[in-house]
Write an enzyme that holds these catalytic residues in place. Structure first.
Site, PDB file in Angstrom:
ATOM      1  CG  ASN A  10      -1.790   1.192   1.325  1.00  0.00           C
ATOM      2  OD1 ASN A  10      -1.866   1.982   0.387  1.00  0.00           O
ATOM      3  ND2 ASN A  10      -2.453   1.361   2.459  1.00  0.00           N
ATOM      4  CE  LYS A  12      -0.378   3.289   4.646  1.00  0.00           C
ATOM      5  NZ  LYS A  12      -0.303   3.418   6.084  1.00  0.00           N
ATOM      6  CG  HIS A  94      -6.075   1.741   4.972  1.00  0.00           C
ATOM      7  ND1 HIS A  94      -5.681   2.748   5.816  1.00  0.00           N
ATOM      8  CD2 HIS A  94      -5.022   0.902   4.856  1.00  0.00           C
ATOM      9  CE1 HIS A  94      -4.431   2.535   6.193  1.00  0.00           C
ATOM     10  NE2 HIS A  94      -4.003   1.409   5.624  1.00  0.00           N
ATOM     11  CD  GLU A  96      -3.277   5.506   6.456  1.00  0.00           C
ATOM     12  OE1 GLU A  96      -3.215   5.540   5.216  1.00  0.00           O
ATOM     13  OE2 GLU A  96      -2.371   5.016   7.181  1.00  0.00           O
ATOM     14  CD  GLU A 166      -3.606  -2.519   7.212  1.00  0.00           C
ATOM     15  OE1 GLU A 166      -2.465  -2.652   6.775  1.00  0.00           O
ATOM     16  OE2 GLU A 166      -4.340  -1.558   6.913  1.00  0.00           O
ATOM     17  N   GLY A 172       2.192   2.442  10.680  1.00  0.00           N
ATOM     18  CA  GLY A 172       3.108   3.572  10.517  1.00  0.00           C
ATOM     19  C   GLY A 172       3.778   4.011  11.802  1.00  0.00           C
ATOM     20  CB  SER A 212       5.090  -1.487  11.910  1.00  0.00           C
ATOM     21  OG  SER A 212       4.637  -0.160  12.128  1.00  0.00           O
ATOM     22  N   GLY A 233       2.830  -0.966   4.229  1.00  0.00           N
ATOM     23  CA  GLY A 233       2.892   0.432   3.828  1.00  0.00           C
ATOM     24  C   GLY A 233       4.331   0.871   3.621  1.00  0.00           C
TER      25      GLY A 233
HETATM   26  P1  PGA Z   1       2.673   0.447   7.542  1.00  0.00           P
HETATM   27  O1  PGA Z   1       1.223   0.611   6.863  1.00  0.00           O
HETATM   28  O2  PGA Z   1       3.270  -0.829   7.007  1.00  0.00           O
HETATM   29  O3  PGA Z   1       3.446   1.672   7.099  1.00  0.00           O
HETATM   30  O4  PGA Z   1       2.463   0.388   9.015  1.00  0.00           O
HETATM   31  C1  PGA Z   1       0.372  -0.490   6.696  1.00  0.00           C
HETATM   32  C2  PGA Z   1      -0.958  -0.058   6.113  1.00  0.00           C
HETATM   33  O5  PGA Z   1      -1.479   0.991   6.524  1.00  0.00           O
HETATM   34  O6  PGA Z   1      -1.518  -0.731   5.241  1.00  0.00           O
END
Ligand code: PGA
Length: 251
Positions: A10, A12, A94, A96, A166, A172, A212, A233
């Site tokens: 992803n 983003k 997601h 976000e 998640e 993140g 992460s 991500g």
């Molecule tokens: P991250 O994001 O690996 O940067 O924690 C994962 C995601 O939001 O899909």
């Protein structure tokens, strides 16, 4: 039953279309032994669709979709537009999108149904915030999401569903769920699938972990019985680290 093994990226809102095309080309030239799905910004879809066109093991995903087929929806993207760019998957739910853009369960259900109906596969994301985890309510919280958002999904779509668990506190933040925490939640999600849709669906639906995931922790997480891969991500923005993650499944 052996399930699919999936490394999903992803990106983003990162990379320009040119940078994204270069990264996609590196992935297309790499060797790995799982399925790769890459969710890129909307501006990149057409171009990267061409890069992935003849790839067997890499598929293109969109990060968003609107549920109406066309019309006066300024800024939105339809399923037909995605399909024309070579998109196979779309992310729905997601955290976000839920938190920053206020997407609620009703909207997510509409988006999922529209995507499936158009022939797109869905990576449906769920996961609890930190306060639910601190109160040891994570299973209750995620079960609520699944009940509101998945339970009414028509049976015919289920074999095109991928779930990504998640935990929001791990996205993140550099703070990953432990392999045991991931396994506990994945088992609980699989139990929901079994109770709601039956044992066959529960056994074959891929459940990815996200939050992460890095080359250093992917092996341990992917080794868990109910973890079928990752939604990645930050560590998917470098081809080396994402390819290493895609090669982190035990043989
Ligand atoms: P991250 O994001 O690996 O940067 O924690 C994962 C995601 O939001 O899909």
């Amino acid at each position: 039953m052996t399930r699919r093994r999936i490394a999903a990226a992803n990106w983003k809102m990162n990379t320009t279309p040119g940078e994204g095309a270069a990264l996609a080309t590196q992935l297309a030239e790499a060797t790995f032994d799982s399925e790769m799905i890459v969710a890129v910004p909307a501006t990149h879809l057409d171009r990267i669709g061409q890069v992935f066109k003849n790839q067997q093991n890499i598929k293109l995903a969109a990060q968003n979709v609107w549920y109406e087929p066309k019309g006066a929806y300024t800024g939105e993207i339809s399923t037909a537009m995605l399909l024309d760019c070579g998109v196979s998957y779309v992310l729905v739910g997601h955290s976000e999108r839920r938190q920053i853009f206020g997407e609620d369960s009703d909207l997510l259900v509409k988006k999922m149904n529209a995507a499936f109906e158009a022939g797109l596969d869905v990576i449906y994301c769920c996961g609890e915030p930190l306060d639910a985890r601190d109160a040891n309510q994570q299973q209750y919280y995620v079960n609520g999401q699944l009940t509101r958002e998945l339970a009414t999904l028509p049976f015919e779509y289920l074999d095109r569903l991928i779930i990504a668990y998640e935990p929001i506190w791990a996205i993140g933040t550099g703070r990953t769920a432990s392999p045991e925490q991931a396994q506990e939640m994945h088992a609980s999600i699989r139990l929901f699938l079994e109770t709601t849709f039956g044992a066959v669906t529960a056994q074959k639906t891929p459940i990815l972990y996200g939050g992460s995931v890095k080359p250093a922790n992917a092996k341990m997480i992917f080794a868990q019985a109910d973890v079928d891969g990752g939604l990645v991500g930050g560590a998917s923005l470098q081809s080396d680290s994402f390819v290493e993650i895609a090669n982190s499944f035990s043989s």
